[in-house]
Every structure is written in C-alpha cells, then in structure tokens.
Enzyme design. Structure first.
Site, PDB file in Angstrom:
ATOM      1  N   ASN A 111      -1.869  -0.080   7.344  1.00 17.98           N
ATOM      2  CA  ASN A 111      -1.315  -1.409   7.632  1.00 17.98           C
ATOM      3  C   ASN A 111      -0.509  -2.019   6.483  1.00 17.98           C
ATOM      4  OD1 ASN A 111      -3.478  -2.032   6.024  1.00 17.98           O
ATOM      5  ND2 ASN A 111      -4.384  -3.541   7.412  1.00 17.98           N
ATOM      6  N   HIS A 162      -1.708  -5.488   1.422  1.00 17.03           N
ATOM      7  CA  HIS A 162      -2.934  -6.259   1.158  1.00 17.03           C
ATOM      8  C   HIS A 162      -2.558  -7.644   0.650  1.00 17.03           C
ATOM      9  CE1 HIS A 162      -6.781  -7.460  -0.652  1.00 17.03           C
ATOM     10  NE2 HIS A 162      -6.052  -7.889  -1.667  1.00 17.03           N
ATOM     11  N   GLU A 216      -8.951 -10.685  -8.101  1.00 19.93           N
ATOM     12  CA  GLU A 216      -8.046  -9.544  -7.935  1.00 19.93           C
ATOM     13  C   GLU A 216      -6.941  -9.565  -8.995  1.00 19.93           C
ATOM     14  OE1 GLU A 216      -6.976  -9.799  -3.767  1.00 19.93           O
ATOM     15  OE2 GLU A 216      -8.987  -9.191  -3.143  1.00 19.93           O
ATOM     16  N   THR A 266      -5.220  -8.253  10.409  1.00 21.94           N
ATOM     17  CA  THR A 266      -5.606  -6.970   9.798  1.00 21.94           C
ATOM     18  C   THR A 266      -5.216  -5.780  10.665  1.00 21.94           C
ATOM     19  OG1 THR A 266      -7.454  -8.069   8.707  1.00 21.94           O
ATOM     20  CG2 THR A 266      -7.575  -5.668   8.887  1.00 21.94           C
ATOM     21  N   LYS A 313       0.836  -1.202   0.000  1.00 20.42           N
ATOM     22  CA  LYS A 313       0.000   0.000   0.000  1.00 20.42           C
ATOM     23  C   LYS A 313       0.880   1.266   0.000  1.00 20.42           C
ATOM     24  CE  LYS A 313      -3.838  -2.395   2.323  1.00 20.42           C
ATOM     25  NZ  LYS A 313      -4.578  -2.564   3.600  1.00 20.42           N
ATOM     26  N   TYR A 345     -11.984  -2.896  -3.593  1.00 21.90           N
ATOM     27  CA  TYR A 345     -12.529  -3.092  -2.237  1.00 21.90           C
ATOM     28  C   TYR A 345     -14.063  -3.106  -2.232  1.00 21.90           C
ATOM     29  CZ  TYR A 345      -8.038  -2.740   0.234  1.00 21.90           C
ATOM     30  OH  TYR A 345      -6.781  -2.975   0.734  1.00 21.90           O
ATOM     31  N   ARG A 400      -1.249 -14.775   3.886  1.00 19.17           N
ATOM     32  CA  ARG A 400      -1.983 -14.049   4.936  1.00 19.17           C
ATOM     33  C   ARG A 400      -1.259 -14.182   6.277  1.00 19.17           C
ATOM     34  NH1 ARG A 400      -6.630 -10.795   3.982  1.00 19.17           N
ATOM     35  NH2 ARG A 400      -7.521 -11.595   5.917  1.00 19.17           N
ATOM     36  N   ARG A 411       2.843  -6.971   9.140  1.00 11.17           N
ATOM     37  CA  ARG A 411       2.127  -5.926   9.889  1.00 11.17           C
ATOM     38  C   ARG A 411       2.583  -5.865  11.343  1.00 11.17           C
ATOM     39  NH1 ARG A 411      -3.704  -7.576   7.289  1.00 11.17           N
ATOM     40  NH2 ARG A 411      -3.710  -6.171   5.489  1.00 11.17           N
ATOM     41  N   PHE A 443     -15.525   2.463   7.305  1.00 17.84           N
ATOM     42  CA  PHE A 443     -14.170   2.927   6.968  1.00 17.84           C
ATOM     43  C   PHE A 443     -13.912   2.926   5.459  1.00 17.84           C
ATOM     44  CE2 PHE A 443     -13.957  -1.628   8.029  1.00 17.84           C
ATOM     45  CZ  PHE A 443     -13.369  -2.167   6.892  1.00 17.84           C
TER      46      PHE A 443
HETATM   47  N1  UDP Z   1      -9.504  -1.337   7.498  1.00 19.00           N
HETATM   48  C1  UDP Z   1      -9.632  -0.174   8.220  1.00 19.00           C
HETATM   49  N2  UDP Z   1     -10.362  -0.193   9.384  1.00 19.00           N
HETATM   50  C2  UDP Z   1     -10.944  -1.336   9.837  1.00 19.00           C
HETATM   51  C3  UDP Z   1     -10.807  -2.506   9.098  1.00 19.00           C
HETATM   52  C4  UDP Z   1     -10.078  -2.483   7.919  1.00 19.00           C
HETATM   53  O1  UDP Z   1      -9.119   0.871   7.840  1.00 19.00           O
HETATM   54  O2  UDP Z   1     -11.586  -1.296  10.901  1.00 19.00           O
HETATM   55  C5  UDP Z   1      -8.713  -1.320   6.253  1.00 19.00           C
HETATM   56  C6  UDP Z   1      -7.353  -1.968   6.434  1.00 19.00           C
HETATM   57  O3  UDP Z   1      -6.407  -1.232   5.641  1.00 19.00           O
HETATM   58  C7  UDP Z   1      -7.564  -3.348   5.849  1.00 19.00           C
HETATM   59  C8  UDP Z   1      -8.528  -3.025   4.705  1.00 19.00           C
HETATM   60  O4  UDP Z   1      -9.388  -2.040   5.250  1.00 19.00           O
HETATM   61  O5  UDP Z   1      -6.359  -3.937   5.423  1.00 19.00           O
HETATM   62  C9  UDP Z   1      -9.343  -4.186   4.195  1.00 19.00           C
HETATM   63  O6  UDP Z   1     -10.014  -4.785   5.266  1.00 19.00           O
HETATM   64  P1  UDP Z   1     -10.092  -6.359   5.415  1.00 19.00           P
HETATM   65  O7  UDP Z   1     -11.083  -6.663   6.492  1.00 19.00           O
HETATM   66  O8  UDP Z   1     -10.320  -6.984   4.076  1.00 19.00           O
HETATM   67  O9  UDP Z   1      -8.640  -6.716   5.982  1.00 19.00           O
HETATM   68  P2  UDP Z   1      -7.393  -7.443   5.279  1.00 19.00           P
HETATM   69  O10 UDP Z   1      -7.941  -8.492   4.347  1.00 19.00           O
HETATM   70  O11 UDP Z   1      -6.610  -6.379   4.553  1.00 19.00           O
HETATM   71  O12 UDP Z   1      -6.600  -8.019   6.414  1.00 19.00           O
HETATM   72 MG    MG Z   2      -9.358  -8.321   2.879  1.00 20.67          MG
END
Ligand code: UDP
Ligand code: MG
Length: 151
Positions: free
Chosen positions: A114, A117, A128, A93, A11, A51, A87, A104, A59
């Site tokens: 964070n 992705h 994707e 996350t 990111k 997204y 992952r 992370r 958010f």
């Molecule tokens: N995110 C955020 N606030 C939250 C949850 C997610 O800003 O409370 C952002 C964060 O950058 C995250 C992205 O949204 O990586 C996508 O969310 P997801 O639940 O898909 O998490 P990921 O798959 O990236 O772990």
């Molecule tokens: Mg995700």
C-alpha cells in the site's frame, strides 16, 4: 498548531514504481513543508522497531519483509493538522477502501503493497521522527508561510 510534524515513508513498492515525485508533490501542493528527507534501506531490526506496536499481528512477519525489500524514502512534513490531514491524503489502510483521490486510492490495490506510511497520532509521529532522524531535522522556515496561513 502550524508547527505540527508527521513522519511519512514511501515504502519499497512506491519507490520501485516511481511514485516518489507524485507523492511528494501532493504534500507540497497542499501547503505542507518538507522538513527532512532521506532514502534508506533499513535493517530487519529497525523495521521491527518501527512497527513494534503491530508485533502480535499475523501479518507482522510479511510486513517486515515488505519494508526491508528495497529502499524507502523517509520524510518529515510540517503544518497545521499535518498528522490527521496526512492520513486523509494517504487514504484508508486497505486500498480496497481508500477513496479515489487519495494516494492509496489512486496507486495501489493490496493492503500488503500500500505504497506509503503516515504516523497515526502526534505522539507516534514524535516517536517515529526520533527513530528515523536521530540527529534531528533541518530548522528552516518557508517564505510561503504567510500565503498559506493567515497568522
Ligand atoms: N498491513 C497488512 N495487512 C493488514 C493490515 C496492515 O499487510 O491486514 C500492513 C499495511 O502495509 C499497513 C501496515 O501493515 O500499512 C501497518 O498497519 P496499520 O494498521 O498501522 O495501517 P496504516 O497506519 O499504515 O494505515
Ligand atoms: Mg499505522
């Protein structure tokens, strides 16, 4: 399946903070193969598409602003279990819950900054990859394959 693919994106904060090399290195050293990579600054509509599953989340607006705030590095990585293991390499996350030793866990503090992705399932990885690399990816085979896989 050794030919499983995942989509990984560094990111804008990861790019600005100079974490690209370290992140790529972690995937390479594990034994995964880099199949595609490009730096791109995406449009708002593209970030919203990437997204789209999160469009109802509170958010979502801030997330889209974050992703379009600078260039990102988009990649495709290949290997056995690369979606799930990717992952794990990335970590939870919310960096407050990410274990030390994960990307992370080691590199960030806030969920909204964070760094990286990674696709959450084989199906979403396929979607994707098609979105980010519509012209396809390089078909190459690493000569390290027999040093990483028994068969
Ligand atoms: N995110 C955020 N606030 C939250 C949850 C997610 O800003 O409370 C952002 C964060 O950058 C995250 C992205 O949204 O990586 C996508 O969310 P997801 O639940 O898909 O998490 P990921 O798959 O990236 O772990
Ligand atoms: Mg995700």
């Amino acid at each position: 399946m050794a030919n499983e693919l995942t989509f990984i994106m560094i990111k804008p904060d990861g790019v600005q903070r100079g974490l690209v090399g370290d992140i790529i290195s972690r995937f390479e050293k594990k034994g995964f193969f880099l199949k595609a990579m490009k730096m791109v600054q995406v449009e708002r509509s593209f970030a919203e598409k990437h997204y789209s599953d999160l469009s109802t989340k509170p958010f979502f607006g801030a997330l889209v602003e974050y992703i379009i705030s600078g260039p990102v590095v988009a990649m495709v990585w290949q290997g056995k279990g690369v979606v799930a293991t990717g992952r794990k390499i990335i970590g939870a996350t919310n960096p407050a819950q990410s274990e030390p030793g994960t990307i992370r866990g080691d590199f960030c503090i806030e969920v909204s900054r964070n760094v990286i992705h990674g696709s959450d399932a084989v199906g979403s990885a396929q979607k994707e990859i098609a979105l980010w690399f519509p012209d396809g990816i390089v078909d190459w085979h690493s000569s390290a394959h027999p040093w990483i896989y028994e068969n």
